[in-house]
Scaffold this active site. Structure first.
Site, mmCIF file in Angstrom:
data_model
loop_
_atom_site.group_PDB
_atom_site.id
_atom_site.type_symbol
_atom_site.label_atom_id
_atom_site.label_comp_id
_atom_site.label_asym_id
_atom_site.label_seq_id
_atom_site.Cartn_x
_atom_site.Cartn_y
_atom_site.Cartn_z
ATOM 1 N N PRO A 9 0.789 -1.229 0.000
ATOM 2 C CA PRO A 9 0.000 0.000 0.000
ATOM 3 C C PRO A 9 0.828 1.289 0.000
ATOM 4 C CG PRO A 9 -0.181 -1.169 2.104
ATOM 5 C CD PRO A 9 0.473 -2.092 1.137
ATOM 6 N N ASN A 10 0.357 2.231 -0.806
ATOM 7 C CA ASN A 10 0.882 3.601 -0.922
ATOM 8 C C ASN A 10 2.192 3.718 -1.685
ATOM 9 O OD1 ASN A 10 -1.246 4.907 0.571
ATOM 10 N ND2 ASN A 10 -0.419 3.897 2.382
ATOM 11 N N ARG A 17 5.276 12.798 -1.566
ATOM 12 C CA ARG A 17 5.611 13.367 -0.246
ATOM 13 C C ARG A 17 6.760 12.592 0.367
ATOM 14 N NH1 ARG A 17 0.041 14.225 0.500
ATOM 15 N NH2 ARG A 17 -0.352 16.441 0.232
ATOM 16 N N TYR A 22 11.817 8.587 1.301
ATOM 17 C CA TYR A 22 11.653 7.621 0.191
ATOM 18 C C TYR A 22 12.278 8.095 -1.127
ATOM 19 C CZ TYR A 22 8.269 5.748 3.500
ATOM 20 O OH TYR A 22 7.668 5.248 4.628
ATOM 21 N N ASP A 86 2.315 -16.125 5.622
ATOM 22 C CA ASP A 86 1.712 -17.461 5.466
ATOM 23 C C ASP A 86 1.617 -17.842 3.987
ATOM 24 O OD1 ASP A 86 1.405 -17.919 8.165
ATOM 25 O OD2 ASP A 86 -0.762 -17.567 8.216
ATOM 26 N N GLU A 97 12.614 -9.719 1.126
ATOM 27 C CA GLU A 97 11.890 -8.535 1.604
ATOM 28 C C GLU A 97 12.732 -7.285 1.321
ATOM 29 O OE1 GLU A 97 12.251 -8.307 5.831
ATOM 30 O OE2 GLU A 97 10.496 -7.020 6.068
ATOM 31 N N ILE A 100 12.599 0.474 1.242
ATOM 32 C CA ILE A 100 13.343 1.607 0.696
ATOM 33 C C ILE A 100 14.067 2.337 1.829
ATOM 34 C CG2 ILE A 100 13.077 3.842 -0.485
ATOM 35 C CD1 ILE A 100 10.535 2.551 -1.842
ATOM 36 N N ARG A 106 13.673 3.736 12.382
ATOM 37 C CA ARG A 106 12.504 4.611 12.392
ATOM 38 C C ARG A 106 11.635 4.338 13.631
ATOM 39 N NH1 ARG A 106 9.768 4.673 6.675
ATOM 40 N NH2 ARG A 106 8.643 6.373 7.714
ATOM 41 N N ARG A 110 7.808 0.145 13.250
ATOM 42 C CA ARG A 110 8.346 -0.255 11.930
ATOM 43 C C ARG A 110 9.494 -1.248 12.067
ATOM 44 N NH1 ARG A 110 5.835 3.294 8.170
ATOM 45 N NH2 ARG A 110 5.446 5.311 9.134
HETATM 46 O O1 CA2 Z 1 10.666 1.767 3.565
HETATM 47 C C1 CA2 Z 1 9.809 1.132 2.969
HETATM 48 O O2 CA2 Z 1 9.954 0.675 1.834
HETATM 49 C C2 CA2 Z 1 8.418 0.926 3.630
HETATM 50 O O3 CA2 Z 1 7.993 -0.402 3.316
HETATM 51 C C3 CA2 Z 1 7.487 1.952 3.000
HETATM 52 C C4 CA2 Z 1 6.094 2.005 3.608
HETATM 53 C C5 CA2 Z 1 6.155 2.037 5.134
HETATM 54 O O4 CA2 Z 1 4.847 1.887 5.680
HETATM 55 C C6 CA2 Z 1 7.063 0.954 5.715
HETATM 56 O O5 CA2 Z 1 7.116 1.090 7.124
HETATM 57 C C7 CA2 Z 1 8.465 1.060 5.138
HETATM 58 C C8 CA2 Z 1 5.329 3.245 3.074
HETATM 59 C C9 CA2 Z 1 5.108 3.200 1.571
HETATM 60 C C10 CA2 Z 1 4.893 4.523 0.882
HETATM 61 O O6 CA2 Z 1 4.525 5.594 1.699
HETATM 62 C C11 CA2 Z 1 4.436 6.866 1.187
HETATM 63 C C12 CA2 Z 1 4.346 7.892 2.115
HETATM 64 C C13 CA2 Z 1 4.254 9.187 1.688
HETATM 65 C C14 CA2 Z 1 4.248 9.493 0.321
HETATM 66 C C15 CA2 Z 1 4.330 8.479 -0.595
HETATM 67 C C16 CA2 Z 1 4.429 7.165 -0.176
#
Ligand code: CA2
Length: 148
Positions: A9-10, A17, A22, A86, A97, A100, A106, A110
């Site tokens: 997700p996201n 942002r 990221y 699972d 896994e 980024i 953090r 997390r």
């Molecule tokens: O560091 C990573 O790759 C994460 O998997 C990214 C996730 C976060 O929930 C994990 O703890 C670490 C978040 C994905 C994207 O989030 C965004 C936040 C703001 C703007 C755009 C993407």
């Protein structure tokens, strides 16, 4: 070799942002980098992104006997999902896994990854380059691809 890359997700919102965490590049740039790397190595790759846990589980199940490796950034589901690890265990496909950001530095929530125990390796805090490292680990193993 066929590798499935799964993003949670996201991650489709990358670049919009939090560039300090990221990076500035967007999701299309990430996909372009993964595709170019796999083309160079002669690896067949499919990239999948979903904001829904069940869809990610369905995608992992559909990889059974079709893919040789999975690279997965489960994003926020890393820290909450039992269904995703699972599913990885159920299909028996080696998975790496990727995060980024360096999740170990953090917020405390997390630092927990339920997915990690189902994976043969983890790459954290290497930015987009973590995906190519994970692909190398699956393709070449520890020796050429770096740490597992
Ligand atoms: O560091 C990573 O790759 C994460 O998997 C990214 C996730 C976060 O929930 C994990 O703890 C670490 C978040 C994905 C994207 O989030 C965004 C936040 C703001 C703007 C755009 C993407």
């Amino acid at each position: 070799m066929k590798i499935l890359v799964i993003n949670g997700p996201n991650l489709n919102m990358l670049g919009i942002r939090e560039p300090d965490i990221y990076g500035k590049e967007d999701y299309n740039a990430l996909c372009g980098m993964i595709n170019a790397h796999c083309r160079r190595l002669g690896i067949e790759v499919e990239i999948f992104q979903s904001n829904h846990e069940g869809e990610i589980v369905d995608k992992i199940q559909s990889a059974y006997k079709k893919f040789d490796g999975i690279v997965i950034n489960p994003a926020a589901y890393t820290h909450t999902s039992v269904a995703i690890p699972d599913a990885i265990k159920a299909v028996g496909i080696p998975a790496v896994e990727v995060h980024i950001s360096d999740v170990s530095r953090r917020e405390p929530y997390r630092r927990v990854s339920y997915v990690r125990e189902a994976c043969v390796g983890s790459v954290v805090g290497e930015g987009f380059g973590g995906y190519t490292r994970a692909i190398d680990l699956l393709a070449f193993g520890e020796k050429e691809g770096g740490r597992l």
